[in-house]
Scaffold this active site. Sequence first.
Site, PDB file in Angstrom:
ATOM      1  N   GLY A  41       0.824  -1.206   0.000  1.00  0.00           N
ATOM      2  CA  GLY A  41       0.000   0.000   0.000  1.00  0.00           C
ATOM      3  C   GLY A  41       0.859   1.258   0.000  1.00  0.00           C
ATOM      4  N   HIS A  57     -22.375  -3.674 -33.110  1.00  0.00           N
ATOM      5  CA  HIS A  57     -22.100  -5.110 -33.212  1.00  0.00           C
ATOM      6  C   HIS A  57     -21.080  -5.357 -34.316  1.00  0.00           C
ATOM      7  CE1 HIS A  57     -22.653  -9.415 -33.335  1.00  0.00           C
ATOM      8  NE2 HIS A  57     -22.740  -9.322 -34.658  1.00  0.00           N
TER       9      HIS A  57
HETATM   10  P1  AMP Z   1      -3.162  -1.951  -2.066  1.00  0.00           P
HETATM   11  O1  AMP Z   1      -3.705  -1.201  -0.882  1.00  0.00           O
HETATM   12  O2  AMP Z   1      -4.172  -2.216  -3.172  1.00  0.00           O
HETATM   13  O3  AMP Z   1      -1.881  -1.354  -2.595  1.00  0.00           O
HETATM   14  O4  AMP Z   1      -2.777  -3.408  -1.511  1.00  0.00           O
HETATM   15  C1  AMP Z   1      -1.822  -3.669  -0.524  1.00  0.00           C
HETATM   16  C2  AMP Z   1      -2.099  -5.070   0.035  1.00  0.00           C
HETATM   17  O5  AMP Z   1      -1.020  -5.477   0.885  1.00  0.00           O
HETATM   18  C3  AMP Z   1      -3.376  -5.147   0.883  1.00  0.00           C
HETATM   19  O6  AMP Z   1      -4.236  -6.123   0.334  1.00  0.00           O
HETATM   20  C4  AMP Z   1      -2.869  -5.532   2.273  1.00  0.00           C
HETATM   21  O7  AMP Z   1      -3.766  -6.395   2.945  1.00  0.00           O
HETATM   22  C5  AMP Z   1      -1.544  -6.246   1.977  1.00  0.00           C
HETATM   23  N1  AMP Z   1      -0.603  -6.270   3.105  1.00  0.00           N
HETATM   24  C6  AMP Z   1      -0.347  -5.282   4.003  1.00  0.00           C
HETATM   25  N2  AMP Z   1       0.592  -5.671   4.924  1.00  0.00           N
HETATM   26  C7  AMP Z   1       0.949  -6.949   4.605  1.00  0.00           C
HETATM   27  C8  AMP Z   1       1.860  -7.930   5.160  1.00  0.00           C
HETATM   28  N3  AMP Z   1       2.600  -7.678   6.249  1.00  0.00           N
HETATM   29  N4  AMP Z   1       1.965  -9.148   4.555  1.00  0.00           N
HETATM   30  C9  AMP Z   1       1.220  -9.434   3.460  1.00  0.00           C
HETATM   31  N5  AMP Z   1       0.335  -8.565   2.903  1.00  0.00           N
HETATM   32  C10 AMP Z   1       0.194  -7.335   3.444  1.00  0.00           C
END
Ligand code: AMP
Length: 475
Positions: free
Chosen positions: A279, A452
């Site tokens: 994120g 179409h």
């Molecule tokens: P986004 O917000 O679309 O960029 O996605 C980031 C993803 O990383 C989210 O689905 C979170 O749940 C995931 N995430 C955050 N921290 C961790 C972690 N420690 N291990 C695995 N996944 C994580």
Amino acid sequence: MTDSFDVLVIGAGPGGYVAAIRCAQLGLNTACIDNQINHKGEPALGGTCLNVGCIPSKALLESTEQYHKLIHSFPAHGIKTAEASVDVAIMQKRKESIVEGLTSGIAQLFKANNVTAVHGFGRLTMDNTVNVLDESGKITRTLMARHIILAPGSMPSHLPNIPFDHEFVVDSTGALNFEKVPGRLGVIGAGVIGLELGSVWSRLGSEVTLLEALDDFLALADHQIASEAKRQFAKQGMNIRLGAKVSKLSKSKGGLKIHFTEKGKESSIEVDRVIVAIGRRPATEGVVSADSGVSVDERDFILVDDECRTNVPNVWAIGDAVRGPMLAHKSSEEGMAVAERIAGGKLHVDLGIVPWVIYTSPEIAWVGQTEKEVKEAGTDIRVGSFPFAATGRARAMEEPVGFVKMIADAGTDQLLGIHMIGPHVSELVNECVLAMEYQASSEDLARTIHAHPSLSEAIHEAALAVDKRAIHRAN
Ligand code: AMP
Ligand code: FAD
């Protein structure tokens, strides 16, 4: 050079540069301060999106999709090649020249619109005064303006125990710059960015494992779309492990070991490179000094009202640094709206109908609410769906994958959400945004003539299916 302006914009991403151009078009004397530099060490406008986000990722996604098609779908068209190979250096050069073309294009647009571009780090202090700092933190200029627009954007989040070394352990920026295809690639976080970058390197031959902390795959998307996406990505060879919370990283004989807990149990995988894609967080540190009085929340987001006003008069904030989806088009729309408001006009941004797109293959796109959200709100609904496999165009394209799902209010028939996975849905979704902008009903789309054969017939048929009268499938 004048140091006093009508409007000063901090940040030249899709929020800031659009705000600056629109302010100038409205006759306001405008300057835009940005500190981004490109790989040559030169100032580069366009923010995260143009330099290290939307555009370079889409360039690599396009190149790698072409390669994947050459191997996997061209034979079905009767097109054969002796041997397909990839030159990553040329692929990266193409990406860089696209980025350079677009970022220098913003510089030209600034010139054409008389926006003053200022390179440096802008810091808002008291009384609408902005100090411009160089890389060493020295104040090089002090600027003033009647209105300030804060558009500093966002930066990748990092895990406390997993520092970036920018070679083997990278953020999204590093993952866009790999010089060769990693053998085994671990991606932490199976969100939008993790899936897109995982796809790029998987298509080129990396063995990709995505580790996602949540038990639900793509929790933001409609559940039917998410489960079809998971099925398709697994078919492509991407290993997605859900409920896998990564805690640390260690060196192993053959590479790197990612440690995580999966359903309560300690586990690990060995990889050659790691992308951390967990994120993004607002890049607001140092942008507003304490004496500016601007309120920032505990997660570093600048606090704003529905119209992007901060708590300080004539100081506005937009884009990734404020609430709402972290998407380029949302930032731009807020930039336009703030420019109009400063000039005395009105423009409303409806955050409920911002389209979402994930540029994987198949692509995923949606606008409005998911079925779960609508049901939780207690609304009675009617749902229609239609598979791309039942459209002649998708079959002719050798891409008969995915479907469109349309959700309408059972009483009024107003469209509440439209979700899709399949070929070119990044383009198709915009018809649905327009429909929802005009508060259309499913009947409005059902009565709209669609060409179409076209992929958009899936939208037409999904609208007919809401009323159980789709033609090319049993209702
Ligand atoms: P986004 O917000 O679309 O960029 O996605 C980031 C993803 O990383 C989210 O689905 C979170 O749940 C995931 N995430 C955050 N921290 C961790 C972690 N420690 N291990 C695995 N996944 C994580
Ligand atoms: P930014 O684009 O982050 O721009 C902010 C600018 O301000 C930067 O240049 C920064 O250096 C500068 N800055 C910050 N602080 C200061 C300061 N104090 N003084 C001077 N300058 C400062 N979104 C989509 O909609 N579609 C996509 O396909 C997509 N793909 C993405 C792919 C990747 C890999 C990443 C990382 C992001 C992607 N995004 C995508 C998200 C998108 O990039 C952001 O939502 C968008 O860039 C936000 O725009 P912004 O103007 O708010 O901020």
